[in-house]
Write an enzyme that holds these catalytic residues in place. Structure first.
Site, PDB file in Angstrom:
ATOM      1  CD  GLU A 163      -2.459  -1.565   2.585  1.00  0.00           C
ATOM      2  OE1 GLU A 163      -2.354  -0.741   3.504  1.00  0.00           O
ATOM      3  OE2 GLU A 163      -3.020  -2.673   2.702  1.00  0.00           O
ATOM      4  CG  HIS A 212      -1.156   1.967  13.855  1.00  0.00           C
ATOM      5  ND1 HIS A 212      -2.444   1.755  14.276  1.00  0.00           N
ATOM      6  CD2 HIS A 212      -1.254   2.348  12.556  1.00  0.00           C
ATOM      7  CE1 HIS A 212      -3.274   2.013  13.275  1.00  0.00           C
ATOM      8  NE2 HIS A 212      -2.587   2.374  12.227  1.00  0.00           N
TER       9      HIS A 212
END
Ligand SMILES: Cc1ncc(C[n+]2csc(CCOP(=O)(O)OP(=O)(O)O)c2C)c(N)n1
Lengths: 334, 317
Positions: A26, A126
């Protein structure tokens, strides 16, 4: 050279030298060049083989496996390694199975790159270190980027093994410098032992003289070195540090001569408590060296907790230089 | 890209139309698959097989019709209900049965079994939806190295519940990949009717991605080939993926002895069965080849059962 640049150069080199190689992920295309800029410049030079993808971690890894199955080779980037959870099926039930479940070895040269770890304040989803969840999957090899191991050598070596692999990359490590030519700093030197990318061995003067052996993956190396410096200067405890490029299967043979001399061994990692990589390493060492150890291998890992966002809270949860320092003092003086 | 938005009911589909006379090859293959599957259920009944299996009873004509549309350079991805897919490609009942029975000569040495087979450009896996992303990667590879070749993936209607299907469809459409998705819409997933697990339609979902969709409502092999040939040619030519949805019927259980559908639904599937309808329409042709296929499968089964166990250089615990 910084670790990020070393990785970026390695990817350029791979695409240049191996026409099979594709890179998927991505936001990896220029001018953005990836969330951590590791893929910078790749799409400009190799537009046909650098594929910026939709937000589809499962299909990114599945497509990488399909490319590898067809005879190509693939590097997949998971933007934050936490999202590798969405590709767990493709990794565990497809890629790792396909190399062996069809009754004969099927080469699948593919690497799934996973930026991991905290200390950047990205918060609980994250900042994790998910290595332990991938340990012990037959047909899946685990590696971790380290400042001792040139990615330019590591990546081709991993692809040549043709076993699906996950490469964990500590996000803070990206900005640190690579150690080259056997020198770490004024105090420490290193060499590489074992085949392939091997295990980095960091020592003070003599690689065979120490009070304790520390084992840590690349992302923990800086904290381990900091602890080792303090241990030496403040406590006169001499440590040797082993940093394996391949986390799993853990090659206990390569550093065996060092381990055989160690009465005390500590394994440090950023992953949280419970079912850790270190527990697997400890088990492998106990199997081989139980009789020579003064005490069981000491595990050093983060707390059994989510990784908080606020810096002061995150610091409490994650392994720090001081965590290692204290654990080693305790283990050695015990 | 055009999309066919017609809904795809299963009831009555591929069940009412007349079945024209088949070529000997096609009929023999259809019947071989039928008898192979029946034999498996038999062997299970006798306790001669380990584990589980999913037969394609009622759906044999799908891979048989596709056989002439697919080329050796195409990569076929199959699923749990894959015996017909394999036999239509390789006509190797002995290798497949040996795989299922774990005997010498097994295609994958008995490691993979019924739903995990790899041979040349044919691969099956037992996790629903997993193959589509892999087929995307394969399609990228084929387009690059062997333009004109395609990746073909068989999935069932229930598999449209898996997110992987949509990630892959999106990529395939974005990148105009040579991907043929064959959907065997048999109206049921294990025990759950499609109506209880799918909102909207497969056609509508394909349309959402701008992917061409074609519904096949017949079991007439020649008609299927006529309908699909130009569409498959467009996939090869680089026009992007195609979803070919077969409205079909599962005549047997999901795996073995586990058919909980209401009797009316089972009866309807049986009435729509190509096997029964072909026998009625072409009794002489049918019975001639039926005997041949039955005999072939019996001989294969006897041969394979007498073989020693398959060997694998397995790591030992
Ligand atoms: C990811 C996953 N979930 C569940 C299953 C168990 N399972 C096997 S076949 C099946 C039904 C599949 O239905 P469908 O796609 O319609 O194919 P059909 O069996 O009708 O041919 C299920 C739920 C599986 N194999 N994989």
């Amino acid at each position: 050279m910084r670790v990020a640049e070393n990785l970026n150069r390695a990817l350029h080199g791979l695409l240049e030298s191996d026409p099979r190689v594709h890179v998927l992920g991505e936001d990896i295309a220029d001018p953005y060049g990836g969330a951590f800029k590791i893929t910078k410049g790749l799409s400009t030079r190799f537009p046909d083989r650098v594929l910026p993808t939709p937000l589809s971690e499962g299909a990114i890894v599945g497509a990488a496996a399909g490319l590898a199955l067809g005879g190509e080779a693939a590097i997949a980037e998971i933007m934050f390694g936490d999202f590798a959870a969405l590709a767990f099926d493709q990794l565990v039930n497809f890629a790792a199975k396909s190399v062996s479940m069809y009754g004969r070895p099927v080469p699948l040269p593919m690497i799934v790159r996973c930026p991991m770890g905290g200390r950047r304040g990205y918060g609980p989803t994250h900042s994790q270190s998910l290595q332990k969840h991938f340990v012990g999957v037959p047909g899946l090899d685990l590696y971790e980027t380290s400042p001792f191991h040139d990615a330019g050598a590591l990546l081709p070596d991993v692809l040549a093994r043709a076993v699906p692999a996950v490469l964990f990359e500590d996000k803070v490590l990206y900005a640190q410098r690579m150690f080259e030519d056997g020198a770490v700093d004024d105090l420490f030197a290193f060499d590489l032992v074992g085949d392939g990318p091997g295990v980095a061995r960091v020592y003070v003067d003599d690689p065979e003289v120490f009070d304790c052996v520390l084992i840590a993956p690349g992302g923990m190396a800086e904290r381990a070195l900091g602890a080792m410096r303090r241990l030496l200067l403040e406590q006169e405890i001499v440590c040797a540090l082993l940093v394996p490029a391949r986390l799993h299967p853990f090659d206990v043979e390569a550093p065996l001569p060092t381990l055989e001399r160690a009465g005390v061994v500590c394994v440090a990692e950023e992953g949280t408590a419970g079912g850790t990589w270190g527990a697997e390493v400890a088990h492998r060492i106990h199997e081989r060296l139980w009789a020579g150890l003064r005490r069981p291998v000491r595990l050093i890992h983060s707390a059994d907790s989510v990784v908080p966002t606020a810096g002061h809270l995150e610091e409490r949860v994650l392994v720090q230089e001081s965590t290692i320092f204290e654990a080693v003092v305790e283990a050695v003086r015990d | 890209m055009t999309a066919d938005l017609e809904p795809a009911p299963t009831a009555g589909a591929a069940g009412a139309d007349p079945l024209p006379r088949l070529g000997d090859d096609d009929l023999k293959l259809l019947l071989t698959i039928r008898h192979f599957e029946r034999k498996l259920l038999d062997l299970f009944g006798q306790g001669a097989l380990n584990g589980t299996t999913h037969t394609c009873l009622g759906q044999e004509y799908v891979p048989v019709a596709l056989r002439t549309l697919l080329e050796p350079r195409d990569f076929v991805f199959s699923n749990h209900r894959g015996h017909g897919h394999y036999l239509a490609r390789y006509e190797d009942p002995a290798g497949l049965l040996a795989e299922i029975m774990g005997r010498e000569g097994a295609v994958c040495r008995g490691v993979g079994g019924s739903q995990h087979i790899l041979r040349d450009r044919y691969l099956s896996t037992g996790v629903q939806g997993q193959s589509l992303p892999v087929a995307v990667g394969m399609a990228i590879h084929l387009r690059r190295r062997e333009p004109g070749a395609l990746a073909c993936a068989y999935i069932g209607d229930g598999t449209w519940g898996e997110g992987a299907v949509y990630e892959a469809l999106n990529m395939a459409a974005l990148w105009r990949l040579p991907l043929l998705v064959v959907v065997e819409h048999n109206g049921v997933a294990q025990s759950t009717p499609t109506t209880a697990q799918m909102a909207g339609t497969i056609a509508g979902r394909a349309a959402a991605f701008g992917v061409e969709h074609h519904r096949v409502g017949t079991a007439d092999v020649a008609a299927i080939r006529r309908e699909l040939a130009p569409r498959v040619a467009r996939v090869r030519a680089g026009d992007g993926p195609l979803v070919a949805e077969f409205a079909t019927h599962r005549v047997g259980p999901h795996s073995k002895g586990d058919d909980t559908r209401p009797p009316g639904v089972i009866r309807e599937a049986e009435e729509a069965d190509w096997y029964r309808r072909y026998a009625a329409a072409h009794p002489e042709h049918h019975s001639r080849w039926d005997a041949v296929a039955r005999d072939l499968v019996e001989r294969v089964a006897a041969d394979v059962a007498a073989r020693p166990p398959s060997d694998w250089d397995a790591p030992c615990a």
